[in-house]
Design a protein around this motif. Sequence first.
Motif, PDB file in Angstrom:
ATOM      1  N   LYS A  68     -10.427   7.158 -11.143  1.00  0.00           N
ATOM      2  CA  LYS A  68     -10.141   6.314 -12.309  1.00  0.00           C
ATOM      3  C   LYS A  68      -9.220   5.157 -11.914  1.00  0.00           C
ATOM      4  CE  LYS A  68      -9.338   9.187 -15.837  1.00  0.00           C
ATOM      5  NZ  LYS A  68      -8.344   9.746 -16.751  1.00  0.00           N
ATOM      6  N   LEU A  69      -8.275   5.458 -11.011  1.00  0.00           N
ATOM      7  CA  LEU A  69      -7.325   4.432 -10.578  1.00  0.00           C
ATOM      8  C   LEU A  69      -7.935   3.473  -9.551  1.00  0.00           C
ATOM      9  CD1 LEU A  69      -4.176   6.690 -10.109  1.00  0.00           C
ATOM     10  CD2 LEU A  69      -4.479   4.948 -11.860  1.00  0.00           C
TER      11      LEU A  69
ATOM     12  N   ARG B  17      -8.874  14.305  -7.801  1.00  0.00           N
ATOM     13  CA  ARG B  17      -9.917  13.341  -7.447  1.00  0.00           C
ATOM     14  C   ARG B  17     -10.328  12.457  -8.628  1.00  0.00           C
ATOM     15  NH1 ARG B  17     -14.338  11.645  -4.451  1.00  0.00           N
ATOM     16  NH2 ARG B  17     -13.751  12.623  -2.517  1.00  0.00           N
ATOM     17  N   GLU B  18     -10.468  13.128  -9.791  1.00  0.00           N
ATOM     18  CA  GLU B  18     -10.918  12.404 -10.974  1.00  0.00           C
ATOM     19  C   GLU B  18      -9.921  11.283 -11.357  1.00  0.00           C
ATOM     20  OE1 GLU B  18     -11.377  15.224 -14.222  1.00  0.00           O
ATOM     21  OE2 GLU B  18     -10.516  13.709 -15.561  1.00  0.00           O
ATOM     22  N   ASN B  19      -8.615  11.607 -11.297  1.00  0.00           N
ATOM     23  CA  ASN B  19      -7.598  10.578 -11.585  1.00  0.00           C
ATOM     24  C   ASN B  19      -7.620   9.484 -10.519  1.00  0.00           C
ATOM     25  OD1 ASN B  19      -6.900  12.577 -13.361  1.00  0.00           O
ATOM     26  ND2 ASN B  19      -4.693  12.396 -13.025  1.00  0.00           N
TER      27      ASN B  19
ATOM     28  N   VAL C 157       4.475   7.699 -18.723  1.00  0.00           N
ATOM     29  CA  VAL C 157       4.538   7.313 -17.309  1.00  0.00           C
ATOM     30  C   VAL C 157       3.358   6.405 -16.973  1.00  0.00           C
ATOM     31  CG1 VAL C 157       4.729   8.207 -14.958  1.00  0.00           C
ATOM     32  CG2 VAL C 157       5.459   9.636 -16.877  1.00  0.00           C
ATOM     33  N   ALA C 158       3.632   5.343 -16.244  1.00  0.00           N
ATOM     34  CA  ALA C 158       2.541   4.468 -15.789  1.00  0.00           C
ATOM     35  C   ALA C 158       1.611   5.279 -14.894  1.00  0.00           C
ATOM     36  CB  ALA C 158       3.113   3.269 -15.041  1.00  0.00           C
ATOM     37  N   ALA C 159       0.315   5.115 -15.106  1.00  0.00           N
ATOM     38  CA  ALA C 159      -0.678   5.984 -14.460  1.00  0.00           C
ATOM     39  C   ALA C 159      -0.594   5.939 -12.939  1.00  0.00           C
ATOM     40  CB  ALA C 159      -2.071   5.574 -14.916  1.00  0.00           C
TER      41      ALA C 159
ATOM     42  N   PRO D 174      -1.028   3.087  -4.901  1.00  0.00           N
ATOM     43  CA  PRO D 174      -1.324   2.048  -3.900  1.00  0.00           C
ATOM     44  C   PRO D 174      -2.050   0.830  -4.483  1.00  0.00           C
ATOM     45  CG  PRO D 174      -3.084   3.656  -3.883  1.00  0.00           C
ATOM     46  CD  PRO D 174      -2.156   4.039  -5.023  1.00  0.00           C
ATOM     47  N   MET D 175      -2.250   0.775  -5.813  1.00  0.00           N
ATOM     48  CA  MET D 175      -3.118  -0.285  -6.343  1.00  0.00           C
ATOM     49  C   MET D 175      -2.375  -1.606  -6.568  1.00  0.00           C
ATOM     50  SD  MET D 175      -5.829   1.332  -6.050  1.00  0.00           S
ATOM     51  CE  MET D 175      -6.990   0.144  -6.672  1.00  0.00           C
ATOM     52  N   LEU D 176      -1.052  -1.620  -6.330  1.00  0.00           N
ATOM     53  CA  LEU D 176      -0.258  -2.845  -6.431  1.00  0.00           C
ATOM     54  C   LEU D 176      -0.449  -3.568  -7.774  1.00  0.00           C
ATOM     55  CD1 LEU D 176      -0.737  -4.059  -2.751  1.00  0.00           C
ATOM     56  CD2 LEU D 176       1.169  -2.757  -3.700  1.00  0.00           C
TER      57      LEU D 176
END
Length: 386
Positions: A357-358, A352-354, A101-103, A154-156
């Motif tokens: 990272k994103l 939070r950690e993920n 799966v895409a992160a 939300p990082m588009l």
Amino acid sequence: MAEYGGGGGRIGTLAIHAGQEPDPSTGAIMTPVFQTSTYVQAKPGEHRGFEYSRTRNPTRDALEANLAALEGARFGLCFGSGCAAASAVMHCLSAGDHVLVAADVYGGTFRVFDKVFSRGGIRFDFLDFTDPAAVEAALRPETKVLWLETPSNPMLMVLDIPRLAALGRKRGIAVVVDNTFATPCLQRPLDLGADLVVHSTTKYLGGHSDVVGGAILTRDPEWHRRLAFVQNAVGAVPGPWDCFLALRGTKTLHLRMERHCSNAMAVARRLEEHPRIAKVIYPGLESHPQHALAKAQMRGFGGMITCVVDAPLEEVRTILGRFRLFSLAESLGGVESLIEHPAIMTHASVPRENREKLGILDGLIRLSVGVEDVEDLIADVERALG
Ligand SMILES: *Cc1c(COP(=O)(O)O)cnc(C)c1O
């Protein structure tokens, strides 16, 4: 259950006409809301294709055929929500199967995979799909599905659909694209090689923030057969009113998307110049890291913008409270403009950690740019930022 028989046309024509026939008994031009659970049979087993509305309903049929046509698919299946559609794909897998799966997927997709389907023995790995070599290295013999969302939320981030689809094809792995953000007006994943397209029709397809729904579109009869079985067996189906509302939405999809794109581009450009904004992420801006890829696989860049406000959390809260036209709310894709804070709102279920990272930081805000007059939207942004 619906199969789209073709008839052709460009996307605006399909949006209005595909799957839509005047009602044969009255001539009603709009597909009626078939608010019925069952259908009378002439003799036992002798019916007109409809037996029970979990299995099939004419209003749902019309929506399924309409969405299939828009995505260039043969088959369409509708569900009670986007999460139910994603779940239907997972219900086709078995314990021991592996899914990559895409992160940066939608928070609810992450949650149902990680918290529900992993308990049934399906294994998930979440990783950055912008590096296809890393994706290839992470494949296992038991990998059955590559799941991507582009542009992501939300990082588009923009993912290379043709390249990832080719990778899947080579290994016999199904490639699923969540096309909710782009819609078939801006991007057609099946044309780019994907096997399945998944939608939350709650967003742009419905377009009016008045209905929750999901859909899966495919050209593959075997996937369709398996998914139609799950749709009926699990039963997460939308009611006929919801299908009617979604159909009313798709009729103006092409018009709305044009305006979402032009408004978002203008707002993104204004944000880019604003001294309080540290960073603007919009696939239509030259500064977007995958701008060239977005131009190659999309026909427009959509209505979603993410930006980083250069301020501590407390001040970001104050700024969010100053918007008047952009309403502070989760969801997206409606005619009205919305603003939200992913770390506190939509992505709170991502650890939070993920999140960090994103790049989902405290200053990050996400805008769903609606179809209002753009001058008023820009004035609202400028007032809120001060
Ligand atoms: C909203 C959303 C979903 C989930 O859809 P629901 O209709 O809320 O269940 C899935 N993917 C994306 C990209 C979404 O925005």
